[in-house]
Enzyme design. Sequence first.
Site, PDB file in Angstrom:
ATOM      1  N   THR A 181      -3.782   4.794  -3.461  1.00 43.40           N
ATOM      2  CA  THR A 181      -2.687   4.552  -2.895  1.00 43.40           C
ATOM      3  C   THR A 181      -1.513   5.402  -3.739  1.00 43.40           C
ATOM      4  OG1 THR A 181      -2.197   2.543  -4.040  1.00 43.40           O
ATOM      5  CG2 THR A 181      -3.247   2.372  -1.832  1.00 43.40           C
ATOM      6  N   GLU A 328      -5.392   1.282   2.763  1.00 41.26           N
ATOM      7  CA  GLU A 328      -6.212   0.360   2.846  1.00 41.26           C
ATOM      8  C   GLU A 328      -6.796   0.035   4.061  1.00 41.26           C
ATOM      9  OE1 GLU A 328      -2.964   0.418   1.436  1.00 41.26           O
ATOM     10  OE2 GLU A 328      -2.843  -0.425  -0.499  1.00 41.26           O
ATOM     11  N   LYS A 437      18.192  -7.364   1.845  1.00 40.03           N
ATOM     12  CA  LYS A 437      18.969  -8.842   1.955  1.00 40.03           C
ATOM     13  C   LYS A 437      20.459  -8.862   1.788  1.00 40.03           C
ATOM     14  CE  LYS A 437      16.117 -12.621   2.287  1.00 40.03           C
ATOM     15  NZ  LYS A 437      15.203 -13.722   1.662  1.00 40.03           N
ATOM     16  N   TRP A 442      17.976 -10.838   6.622  1.00 35.49           N
ATOM     17  CA  TRP A 442      17.186  -9.711   6.590  1.00 35.49           C
ATOM     18  C   TRP A 442      17.992  -8.533   7.388  1.00 35.49           C
ATOM     19  CZ3 TRP A 442      11.837 -11.830   6.871  1.00 35.49           C
ATOM     20  CH2 TRP A 442      11.303 -11.830   5.530  1.00 35.49           C
TER      21      TRP A 442
END
Length: 553
Positions: A181, A328, A437, A442
């Site tokens: 990754t 993944e 935030k 959010w």
Amino acid sequence: MLGLMQEVPLSIPMLVRRARDLFPDKHVVSRRPDRSIGRAPYGDVIARSGRLALALRALGVAEGDRVATLAWNHQRHLEAYFAVPSMGAVLHTLNLRLHPTDLAYIIGHAEDQVILVDQVLWPLWEKVAPLVRVKHVIIMSDGGETPPGAIDYEALLSGSADDTFQFDDRDERTAAAMCYTSGTTGRPKGVLYSHRAIVLHTFMSLASDSAAIVERDVMLPVVPMFHVNAWGFPYTTAFVGATQVHPGPHLDPASLLELMSTERVTMAAGVPTIWLGILQALDAAPGHWDLSAMRMTLVGGAAPPESMIRGFKQRHGVVVQQGWGMTEMSPIGSVSRLQRKHDDIPEHEQYHQLAKAGYPVPGVEIRARSESGLLPWDGTSMGELEVRGPWVVREYYRPEDPITQFTDDGWFRTGDIVTIAPDGCITITDRSKDVIKSGGEWVSSVALEGALMGHAEVFEAAVVGLPHPRWSERPFAVVVRKPGALVEAPALKAWLAERFASWWVPDDFAFVDALPKTGTGKVQKSQLRDTYRDRFAGADEAGAAHPPAEAGA
Ligand code: ADP
């Protein structure tokens, strides 16, 4: 009672044998660094792969050894894709856009024994080589002298000029390939794909409600072969006998468009950045390239803006199919498709639907969780997406940092913040590390970016949360204008204010020539946050900020 069916291992040789036996005359096309085009039938490509497998064995590569590649997309890279897993070794694709020290870390961590390097990437390899120990370096050259200590790829193949390699089944649980990754948080983490995972991912990719590749396709994976096995397309394409077209190092819009046009490409795949550039080139020269063969392009890795999906279809007749996935997950997790029930909704709502991450592909299960537990599928509750499936990572390869990404019941925590609609449609609102935030609520950067990129004068946009004395964070937008455009912050604020609650509208804007990108072509938001870190430091006192009045303040 056990079933009584044959237990044929799901291994990569099964995919290769089918291409060899059924489609020996279908082609693999590659653009070379000098822009010339190479063509070879699968029959030859696979025979060469067999020779590569034997040659690697003769060099001492044993089962489970890691064989790395530092290469663009082309025929020889594909030969390694077939050869290395088929001989029981592990194909470790290296991201050529990483810094040499990161490459050295990854090569050392994976303990790569052999590396295959493109000649055009030799200068990069020379920076990495002193930092690592590999037993053999093979150069994939297009002429010129072989550097001291390196083995020439073609010499290696002709040295093993026998075609006895059989492409026999492998144990499906063993490792076939690995990819790290990008390590935007912590050290890069290794994902070790099993043969079984890749083969099942291949079958899934053929499903009509996912990528739906067929024999008559001419497939152009713009997505690099060093990134999650080019989303599996080299294998998927070979398995059905579709033609593969590899762009080599030439990834600029004009080169890609020329390839699509002259090779009559029917299907392509890549990240939104590439497709934004292609759309801009098409708009600038309508009718210059013939894309009449294109049936769709799969766009993923980041959210494609709705305006781009619409622009391709309405102005150039090209269908953009969105896919969501991760290193993944081998990588495909969901695909955005219209279902029968969407036939009756107005066209603009259909585009809105297509701009969502879509429905989990067959074989992948999803759920979302917040601090208070699993969330209902109501289209509004936001939480982290968790996934489960036969091509989803179970553990990282020898992790160095503490891993918190697996739940007690074996699901993988994606780090993506989503809502899930009652019908299972996923909307990605952010990556957890990019979440904004503001005043305890959010704000979705993905939604704001999509809307900004829908403005006629905006080419690309990123929205990040910056520290704010009163609201803890406030959104800040970084915008790349289209060539010749002059749009300023007030007009863009007004544009967003028509579409979002007032406290979602970024407090400030910066206009730049280009956004910083990661090695996989995604916007590097961490860099933007660093660059503009203090932008709102005095905001409260100055009273210049737009408070999130409707938020839970
Ligand atoms: P990295 O970006 O770290 O190099 P990956 O390529 O595995 O690694 O990125 C996976 C991430 O990319 C996902 O977790 C998600 O945040 C983002 N992503 C992928 N596809 C989409 C999509 N269609 N829409 C929004 N985000 C996406």
